[in-house]
Each structure stands twice: as C-alpha cells, then as structure tokens.
Design an enzyme around this catalytic site. Structure first.
Site, PDB file in Angstrom:
ATOM      1  N   GLN A   1       0.830  -1.198   0.000  1.00  0.00           N
ATOM      2  CA  GLN A   1       0.000   0.000   0.000  1.00  0.00           C
ATOM      3  C   GLN A   1       0.870   1.255   0.000  1.00  0.00           C
ATOM      4  O   GLN A   1       2.087   1.189   0.184  1.00  0.00           O
ATOM      5  CB  GLN A   1      -0.905   0.001   1.236  1.00  0.00           C
ATOM      6  CG  GLN A   1      -0.150  -0.151   2.552  1.00  0.00           C
ATOM      7  CD  GLN A   1      -0.976  -0.758   3.681  1.00  0.00           C
ATOM      8  OE1 GLN A   1      -2.195  -0.681   3.669  1.00  0.00           O
ATOM      9  NE2 GLN A   1      -0.303  -1.354   4.654  1.00  0.00           N
TER      10      GLN A   1
ATOM     11  N   ASP B   1       0.989 -12.621   6.818  1.00  0.00           N
ATOM     12  CA  ASP B   1      -0.460 -12.538   6.678  1.00  0.00           C
ATOM     13  C   ASP B   1      -1.124 -13.103   7.946  1.00  0.00           C
ATOM     14  O   ASP B   1      -0.932 -14.280   8.273  1.00  0.00           O
ATOM     15  CB  ASP B   1      -0.848 -13.368   5.435  1.00  0.00           C
ATOM     16  CG  ASP B   1      -2.341 -13.311   5.149  1.00  0.00           C
ATOM     17  OD1 ASP B   1      -3.127 -12.989   6.068  1.00  0.00           O
ATOM     18  OD2 ASP B   1      -2.712 -13.584   3.990  1.00  0.00           O
TER      19      ASP B   1
ATOM     20  N   ASP C   1      -6.703  -6.073  15.206  1.00  0.00           N
ATOM     21  CA  ASP C   1      -6.641  -4.628  14.992  1.00  0.00           C
ATOM     22  C   ASP C   1      -6.499  -4.387  13.489  1.00  0.00           C
ATOM     23  O   ASP C   1      -5.458  -3.997  12.992  1.00  0.00           O
ATOM     24  CB  ASP C   1      -5.431  -4.080  15.769  1.00  0.00           C
ATOM     25  CG  ASP C   1      -5.267  -2.584  15.573  1.00  0.00           C
ATOM     26  OD1 ASP C   1      -6.167  -1.948  14.996  1.00  0.00           O
ATOM     27  OD2 ASP C   1      -4.221  -2.056  15.988  1.00  0.00           O
TER      28      ASP C   1
ATOM     29  N   SER D   1      -7.585  -2.934   9.565  1.00  0.00           N
ATOM     30  CA  SER D   1      -8.092  -1.723   8.930  1.00  0.00           C
ATOM     31  C   SER D   1      -9.483  -2.031   8.359  1.00  0.00           C
ATOM     32  O   SER D   1     -10.063  -3.075   8.635  1.00  0.00           O
ATOM     33  CB  SER D   1      -7.115  -1.224   7.852  1.00  0.00           C
ATOM     34  OG  SER D   1      -6.678  -2.291   7.048  1.00  0.00           O
TER      35      SER D   1
END
Lengths: 282, 282
Positions: B43, B149, B167, B169
């Site tokens: 990202q 992952d 936690d 996104s």
C-alpha cells in the site's frame, strides 16, 4: 445551474456542501436535493437532503443537526436535566430552533409549560415543515414559541423556571454571548431556588478552552456542577460535552428511565457522567 | 512542487489531504509537513504532520491513526480483553502496525509473550520512527514482530494464545478476509480453552451491516459475546464498536484498573458495554 444556493458546489455531476468554518479540517457532504434555502434576518438557512445523513439543517453553511443523529444530541441535552429534577413543571429552552429539545421535553407529564426562546423564526418554521425526523412536527400546547434574544429573555425572568436548557450553536456570531459569565448569572437568577440548568459545552478535544471556561462559569454560580458526554457524529470529532449546573438536585430517580427514545436509556443516563481519564485529570 | 505525494493537494498556499474513499462524505485535513511518503509492497504509506491532529499514519490516502486520538482506539482494543482475562500470558495482535496495541499490552506484567503479526513491515518501521505518540517507540523484548499474513498465521496455531486482538483496517483490500467467518473460526481454534478475542467491528451508524455480521460470526463460535463502544474522533462519525468473543471469562477483576493511560480508566472499563437504545433493540 444559475440559482445555486450559497455554500453549495457542483463537482462533476454531483452537488456537495463543503463546510469551511474550521481552518484545519473540512467536511464535505454529497447532497441529493436542496429542500429549502433562504437568507433570514439573522443567517443563511438551508434544509438539504444528504446521502449519508438524510435531511440536515444548515446555518451559514454549517451543519447543525441531521435526521441520522439529531436525536442523540437532543435526547442528551433534555433527558439528563429532566430526569434529575424531581418536578420540572416550568422549562425554558434557549435556542433549540430545530425543535428537538422541546419535543423531548414534551415527553414528561410533569412538564406544564415550555418556553422556547429562539431568535430566528425561520429556523423553527422550516424545521417543523421539512425536518420532521428531528422536530417531530412538534405541536404540543405546552410549548410556547418566543422569537427573541435568549440573553434578553433570561435577564427579565427571576425565580421562574425549574429547568433551563441552553441549546446554542457554536460560540461565533449571535451565539457568542451565550458562552459568557453574565449569561450564566442571569440563568442562575431566572431559575427557582431548586432549579438546574444544562448547556452544550462544545468538544472536549477541539474546544477544550471553551469547555473549561463554561465549566468555570457554572462552578462559580452553582454548588453542583457536572460534565457529561455523548457521541454526536455530525459534530467535529464526534465527542461532545454538556455541563450541568444545579442549585440543589443531583441524584437520578430510583425508578428506571421509561421514555420512548432512540439513544438515551437507563444505562446511558446512569453512566454518561463517567469521563475518560484525560478529562478527569484537569 | 514536482514531487507532491499521491493523495495530497495544494490549495492556494496550503497542503491538504483529501480523503475520498467514501462516496458521500469527504474529510480534508490541512497539513503542515510530509514526514514520510513511499509505496510499500502492499500500500501507499505516509506519515503527515497535520494542524488539528498532529502526526498521522495515512494508508492509501486514508487516515488510520493520529497523535491526537490514537490512544483512544488502542487503549480500548487492548485493556478491555487484557483486564477480563485473569492471566493473559500469551497475546497475539493481528494487524496493529502502528504498534499502539502492543504498547498497551506491554503494560501488563502477566503478559510473557506478544506476537504482533502485521503484513506490512514498512508501517511498523515508520510508526516506530516517526509516530512516537502512538507507538511509544515500542522496544519491549516480549514483543515479537512477525511480518506475515494474519489469516495464515492463525490457521497454523492451535490452542496457543490466551488473548487475540484483531486490529484490522477497514474491510476493503487486504483486510477484507479479516471480517469473514473462516477467519474467526481459526482464531477460535488458535485460542486456549479459556481464551478470548476482541476485534474492531466498525461504525454502528455507517457500517451497521458489517458490525452485525461480525457479531453473528462471533456468536456462532463463542459462548460469550459482547459489544462495546468508544468515541474515536478520526473515524467517520466518531462512534466505534468493538466485539468481544470469549470461551470462558467475562467478568472484570474486582481490583480497580491501575494502568497508566489517557482514555481508559476504571469507570470507562466498567461502563463501555452499556449501549445506546438503538443498538440494544436489535
């Protein structure tokens, strides 16, 4: 489009309201339709239909309340003081043009008379007509609409009200004086000897100074003062404070809360005064 | 400026981050400075210094956490499960690249080992270096960073952890699978027989379906399931939900909460499960 109302922008094919009253953060809302738009004697007034929040009241380009979450703010500013006062017969609401606070207050059988002092008649009219999710098309004979300056109204009343709710907009423009010491002194004097008041005291994160100043004023005047908070999604940061000032009463009733509401319930009523650590250590 | 990072715009003299992942509402932040900007394997990663929120972690143009309020989310996702489990020796954090959850977990003496499984090493590195208000420059020997992952990691572990904190996104892109049933089933199996898990379950207002789907998955797997909420100013609407799934434990300890925090305290811990009326009547 030639008659595009102030504060709206067309971007590609879409209509957007771009709030820009804050210097460092702007929120933009995609708009389906302009329901009402006009300049009143005091401010620019719009009812917009938005995609995410439904219909919204927008004053001078700033979102004030929405169909999605207007009930959160209005229930929190009304049911806390009206639950704490054991016999709230005479209630004054200062501001509250969206009629939501008056609508909630009218849920109490003990309430005999509600004065709603709002400076801008146009706001009341358009909210009653076009924003029923918030106003509930309020038509209760106990509610007396007084279109006048709230500051002047409280100056004239002495020992008169059981509960005063200050539902002001942000402390800029006409609402600025509603955050000053003299206003709270007049409120104190307009309350009966066991009366109590509540006001919205802005964001504990973004307006900490205003919140602390408000608490300071109320502390100087009332033996009992307490902050409570709620999450109001359309206000910046979502985290909002209210301050209660009371001459005598502070306990919640033993009977459980029984009004029909969407946000407040017995547990919220009994836990809303529990503040996060950063608000307690001041 | 030729090397303007993606997602930033210069308007007049000012630099702005304009979030536009949502269709109907956009939030823009005025930016002081670009501290870090690069494309990782997964990202686009930025650390920006903003006027209202201080330094912020921004992934693919969307604000993830800020110096102003990152502690609220991280304290709420960590201290609730770690207070409920009577002896949380082995903790897994999935995601949590800002290191804030690991930092909070490291405040418990009972915790002997923390696995932090984050797919994007760059996020961890830049948060440790440039976002100390959130990460606390975390350097605790009990924290083991695993760049992998999270979905694959939990598949391999059986009967291993006391507490698992998810936690993640938002459920778009790489995090999508972290909202699906199979993931929660693997989490269930990776927990010891008295283990418990917590995940962020999005906004009760804007992502009600995702929240309800998450609760449904957890309900199918765990005998004990509970929703709690907090106000997180940088997330849309400010109102955020977390869901707890537990095999055995659900009571908070009798001893008062004693960790050094900015948001969570004993009262918050004991009242965060009290939901507003519109969330209870489902």
């Amino acid at each position: 489009m030639n008659d595009m109302p102030k504060f709206l922008q067309r971007i590609n094919q879409d209509l957007w309201l771009v709030e820009d009253e804050r210097e460092n953060m702007k929120i933009s809302y995609r708009i389906k339709d302009v329901i009402f738009s006009a300049q009143s004697e005091f401010q620019h007034v719009m009812i917009l239909d938005s995609y995410d929040f439904g219909r919204m009241l927008v004053l001078d380009g700033v979102v004030q309340t929405t169909s999605l979450d207007g009930h959160i703010y209005n229930e929190m500013i009304t049911h806390i003081p009206l639950s704490i006062h054991p016999n709230p017969e005479r209630v004054l609401i200062i501001g509250g043009g969206d009629c939501g606070a008056a609508r909630e207050a009218a849920k109490y059988d003990e309430v005999k008379h509600i004065d709603m002092v709002e400076i801008d008649e146009m706001v009341v009219k358009v909210c009653k007509e076009h924003l029923p999710a918030v106003s509930g098309n309020l038509a209760d004979p106990r509610v007396h609409f007084i279109y006048a300056d709230g500051m002047e109204h409280v100056k004239e009343m002495k020992n008169h009200y059981d509960v005063i709710i200050v539902d002001s907009s942000d402390p800029i423009g006409p609402a600025k004086q509603l955050f000053e010491y003299d206003f709270y002194r007049n409120i104190h004097d307009a309350l009966k000897e066991d009366g109590l008041m509540v006001c919205q005291s802005q964001s504990p994160l973004f307006h900490r100074e205003i919140m602390e100043q408000t608490v300071k004023h109320i502390k100087q005047l009332f033996p009992i003062h307490k902050i409570y908070t709620a999450t109001v999604p359309t206000y910046p940061g979502g985290f909002w404070s209210f301050t209660l000032g009371s001459k005598k009463h502070q306990a919640l009733p033993e009977e459980p809360f029984d009004k029909k509401t969407k946000y407040v319930n017995d547990a919220i009523l009994r836990t809303c005064f529990e503040l996060p650590e950063f608000l307690r250590t001041k």
